[in-house]
Design an enzyme around this catalytic site. Structure first.
Site, PDB file in Angstrom:
ATOM      1  N   ASP A  23       0.838  -1.199   0.000  1.00 47.57           N
ATOM      2  CA  ASP A  23       0.000   0.000   0.000  1.00 47.57           C
ATOM      3  C   ASP A  23       0.874   1.251   0.000  1.00 47.57           C
ATOM      4  O   ASP A  23       1.946   1.275   0.606  1.00 47.57           O
ATOM      5  CB  ASP A  23      -0.898  -0.014   1.245  1.00 47.57           C
ATOM      6  N   HIS A  40       3.594   3.518  -9.002  1.00 51.82           N
ATOM      7  CA  HIS A  40       3.458   2.088  -9.283  1.00 51.82           C
ATOM      8  C   HIS A  40       4.782   1.500  -9.781  1.00 51.82           C
ATOM      9  O   HIS A  40       5.132   0.362  -9.438  1.00 51.82           O
ATOM     10  CB  HIS A  40       2.349   1.859 -10.302  1.00 51.82           C
ATOM     11  N   LEU A 134      12.421 -19.797  -3.781  1.00 56.09           N
ATOM     12  CA  LEU A 134      11.335 -18.986  -3.252  1.00 56.09           C
ATOM     13  C   LEU A 134      10.102 -19.197  -4.124  1.00 56.09           C
ATOM     14  O   LEU A 134      10.207 -19.209  -5.354  1.00 56.09           O
ATOM     15  CB  LEU A 134      11.708 -17.497  -3.262  1.00 56.09           C
TER      16      LEU A 134
END
Length: 245
Positions: A23, A40, A134
């Site tokens: 956020d 962004h 991962l």
């Protein structure tokens, strides 16, 4: 396997699965007098830093709330910017992630995205499927309530077809019908930029997750912040509903 299948009470050490609500991209850009797209893009850079940090610290799973089901309500220009950025990274960054040993997975209603993005997502999953350093899960057009509803529908349909009895449905069965089936539940959920809510993210799966809220906007999130949330987690006592010792 669900994370709830191997619970152990006591002080936590390293979370096996970190889920992050990213956020603050818009506020980060606004305070700098920059267009929203710049926020962004900076947020995408923070994703790369987070992936490197997770690998180096030995965290096995990271799930990122990249695009919520509610994000479709944003201005068309912002939605176009977000989907364009997603398209760019799927086309140009997957090979780099694969070299780093990252396995990519996607959860959410991908059918709402343009066909080329759906195809790129499927290709990314195929190309990185064998990687083991991962597992990076991107939640795209994802909503926790919708996830629960679709699981209920799937199970109700199975009961209607006579494939299972309603009385046989338990928590494990229900978890297996969610979009996250086969994933461990998050041990730690992090939200950046000062907001203190889950915003429809992994609602079922986060039942016993530790929650950490940071004031730092997502574009500024780096390895130092990742270490901070790991240290906070390590000091928590996880009881899963049990009384303290």
């Amino acid at each position: 396997m669900s994370g709830s299948d191997h619970r152990a009470t006591g002080h936590a050490s390293l979370p096996g699965h970190v889920a992050i609500i990213m956020d603050g991209n818009g506020r980060w850009a606004s305070t700098r007098g920059l267009p929203l797209l710049a926020g962004h893009r900076a947020g995408a850079d923070a994703v790369q830093r987070t992936v490197r940090a997770a690998i180096s610290r030995g965290v096995g799973w990271v799930t990122l709330y990249a695009f919520s089901s509610e994000n479709w309500r944003r201005a068309p220009g912002e939605v176009a910017d977000l989907t364009g950025l997603l398209r760019y990274y799927l086309r140009h960054k997957v090979a780099e992630l694969s070299r780093e040993g990252v396995c990519l997975r996607f959860i959410g209603d991908l059918a709402r995205f343009p066909v080329d993005i759906q195809e790129e997502a499927r290709r990314a999953e195929t190309v990185t499927a064998a990687n083991t350093r991962l597992v990076l899960v991107l939640a795209l057009s994802y909503g926790g309530r919708a996830d629960i509803v679709q699981a209920a529908i799937r199970l109700a349909q199975a009961v209607g077809r006579g494939e299972r009895a309603a009385t046989d449905i338990d928590e494990a069965t229900f978890a297996g019908a969610l979009l996250t089936a086969g994933m461990p539940d998050p041990d730690l959920v992090v939200r950046t930029s000062g907001e203190c809510r889950l915003s429809n993210f992994l609602l079922w799966q986060s039942a016993y997750a530790e929650l950490v809220f940071l004031d730092t906007p997502w574009p500024d999130f780096d390895e130092t912040h990742f270490d901070t949330v790991l240290n906070i987690y390590s000091r928590r006592e996880r009881r899963f509903g049990a009384r303290p010792a």
